[in-house]
Design an enzyme around this catalytic site. Structure first.
Site, PDB file in Angstrom:
ATOM      1  N   TYR A 230       0.825  -1.210   0.000  1.00 57.50           N
ATOM      2  CA  TYR A 230       0.000   0.000   0.000  1.00 57.50           C
ATOM      3  C   TYR A 230       0.862   1.264   0.000  1.00 57.50           C
ATOM      4  CZ  TYR A 230      -3.913  -3.063   1.418  1.00 57.50           C
ATOM      5  OH  TYR A 230      -4.861  -4.056   1.498  1.00 57.50           O
TER       6      TYR A 230
ATOM      7  N   HIS B  28       0.230 -11.585   1.946  1.00 51.47           N
ATOM      8  CA  HIS B  28      -0.759 -10.812   1.187  1.00 51.47           C
ATOM      9  C   HIS B  28      -1.405 -11.630   0.061  1.00 51.47           C
ATOM     10  CE1 HIS B  28      -1.775  -6.387   0.090  1.00 51.47           C
ATOM     11  NE2 HIS B  28      -2.802  -7.188  -0.128  1.00 51.47           N
TER      12      HIS B  28
END
Length: 583
Positions: free
Chosen positions: A42, A100
């Site tokens: 991110y 992730h």
């Protein structure tokens, strides 16, 4: 707060950057969020960390999640990347550390990176460990690697349009918490009529209903926002109780509408689609109505396609307006679309599942104006990589019609042909003729010089020419206009009627012996055989590759949202331009 108790309503930070991320997280904590979700990829861990520190809330009251990205899954980088994340977050540990995404093909072995994940826990860098975007098969493998009870959660996409039931059931059976991301499906579900009706009944927002639905299923959910008022509204969902009937209504909305599906995604576990959102006929010249519709069982040779985009053609609004074949009030119109094959019937190769296809469907069967369409496997074209779904969806009817028209005449290099009516079909046809060596003249009031050059038109005529000698006439203005131009053809010439047909020959018998041709792509659904469809699909796939490579030029369609399909029909009718509905 126990470090192992995860607040069921968290705050997601995907796509939030820099000062926006800092202010959003700070505001979220001020409003009462105590669960913050971030990730290495991110690019906002540092901003999130500053917000956590500046919030003044005790560390023990916060539950912080971050995720290790694909390029750090190797043994050399894994632990160092986690320590770097902690430095950015200004923390000595996180409460939850996730993988992730499962490592892409040819990447690190699951045993390698899960061993490192467990080591991070043993080193005190995280309280709990988990995974994200793992399929059932991958969770089974993970359970065989990690110590018993170590796998805390699987963070996956969950919302009313993608309930991920198979994955959720497996998690429940194995005591793995489900964390649902993208609860609003990028805003799509917030506009759903069923959810809106439930929200109106409770006098709350649709966001509250969606969050309450996820919480009712004992999931954790992590909506994101940059606005204080939306954050406050989302938190109100904690006190909203839905009835079982309302929960069931929302469950029924699931239609496999996945938002996060990168190239490196695993082979997903697909839930069986029982219902779909479909636009339905309400009577001649009336607006279509959107509602839920049962997905029929597949017959042999059929496939189920999840539409990514739907093409709007003149035939669509003309049939809705006049209803020439007496549709029922539940009929779903639409002939063109592009989407992903999700299920196959008997006799169809299962390797087709997951392939993106474009198609032209029969007017007499439930069509493309839905999130799912049942089709015949032999009648779909595989879409080449690089060709966007909205462009592919706009092509089948005009592209295949143009090809049928082109195929009516023998190849005669340097012969003159006249094309009239420069819509989507004839713009494609003109390029095919030009590439094959014909000298193309266009009779058009609107075609610009720039467009003519791009299409390969040698001569643009604003009025019918006085001199003839044309080998072929391709007409899209109608039979009455075409009849006036037949005298311009040379002996043994051809007239190809794309819109209607000339019922009676213009010339006397045994004079100029003109050949009269008619084009009706839709008729192939009723009268074509397997061999003809195989040939057309093969030709169509070659043409799609020509478009993907730039050999054939197409105009970008105007996109509309799925809920605005009636507006797309009106746009096509009034503006006479290509419209596409993005599903």
């Amino acid at each position: 707060m126990s470090q192992s108790i995860m607040p069921k309503l968290g705050f997601g930070t995907f796509r939030l950057q820099d000062e926006v991320a800092y202010q959003s997280v700070l505001t979220a904590i001020e409003e009462g969020f105590r669960h913050i979700d971030t990730a290495q990829i991110y690019g906002n861990e540092e901003a999130v960390g500053r917000a956590i520190k500046d919030s003044g809330v005790a560390r023990g009251e916060l539950f912080i999640t971050t995720k290790v990205w694909n390029d750090k899954l190797n043994k050399t980088d894994f632990i160092n990347s986690v320590k770097e994340s902690l430095t950015k977050l200004q923390l000595d540990h996180v409460d939850l550390l996730l993988i992730h995404w499962p490592s892409p093909a040819n990447g690190e072995s699951m045993h390698e990176y899960l061993t490192e994940l467990q080591s991070a826990k043993e080193l005190g860098l995280t309280k709990e460990i988990g995974v994200s975007n793992f399929t059932i098969a991958q969770m089974e493998e993970a359970l065989s690697i990690l110590p018993k009870g170590a796998l805390f959660t699987n963070q996956v996409e969950v919302h009313p349009y993608l309930t991920n039931q198979k994955v959720r059931d497996f998690c429940a059976q194995n005591d793995i918490l489900v964390t649902g991301y993208m609860p609003f499906a990028v805003g799509k579900v917030l506009k759903d009529p069923t959810i809106k009706a439930i929200a109106d009944k409770h006098q709350v927002s649709t966001a509250e209903v969606v969050i309450a639905w996820e919480l009712a299923h004992d999931m954790v959910t992590i909506p994101s926002s940059t606005k204080r008022e939306n954050m406050a509204t989302n938190l109100k969902a904690l006190s909203l109780s839905l009835s079982q009937d309302e929960i069931n209504q929302i469950d029924a909305l699931s239609c496999g509408d996945r938002q996060a599906n990168p190239d490196f995604a695993p082979d997903w576990d697909h839930d069986e689609v029982k219902t779909t959102h479909a636009w339905q006929f309400q009577g001649a010249d009336k607006a279509l109505a959107l509602g839920l519709k049962a997905v029929p069982a597949l017959k042999a040779g059929q496939i189920l396609v999840r539409n990514l985009a739907v093409g709007i053609n003149p035939v669509d609004w003309k049939f809705i307006q006049a209803d020439p074949i007496n549709w029922t009030d539940t009929h779903t119109p639409g002939v063109d679309g592009a989407g992903v094959i999700e299920k196959v019937g008997d006799g169809v190769d299962s390797k087709l599942i997951g392939k993106t296809v474009a198609y032209h469907h029969s007017l007499s069967e439930n069509g493309s104006f839905a999130k799912h369409t049942v089709l015949y496997a032999e009648r779909v074209m595989q879409v080449p990589k690089g060709l966007a779904a909205n462009v592919a969806a706009a092509l089948p009817c005009p592209l295949l019609t143009a090809w049928q028209a082109f195929s009516k005449i023998p190849l005669r290099k340097d012969e003159k042909v006249l094309v009239t009516g420069m819509g989507a079909v004839n713009k494609l046809l003109t390029q095919m003729l030009n590439h094959s060596g014909f000298e193309v003249h266009a009779l058009s009031k609107s075609l610009t010089t720039e467009q003519a050059v791009k299409l390969g038109v040698k001569l643009v005529l604003r009025d019918a020419p006085s001199e003839g000698g044309y080998f072929a006439l391709f007409d899209a203005n109608g039979p009455e206009e075409a009849k006036k131009l037949v005298p311009l053809l040379q002996a043994n010439g051809h007239v190809i009627s794309i819109l209607g047909r000339i019922e009676t020959p213009v010339d006397e018998p045994f004079t100029r012996t003109i050949s009269y041709h008619e084009i009706a792509l839709g008729a192939l659904h009723d009268y074509g055989d397997t061999q003809q469809w195989q040939r057309l699909v093969s030709d169509g796939e070659k043409l799609l590759n020509d478009i993907a490579s730039g050999t054939l030029n197409v105009e970008e369609p105007t996109d509309f949202e799925f809920n605005n399909l009636n507006d797309a029909l009106e746009f096509s009718k009034v503006q006479k331009q290509k419209a596409v509905v993005v599903v």
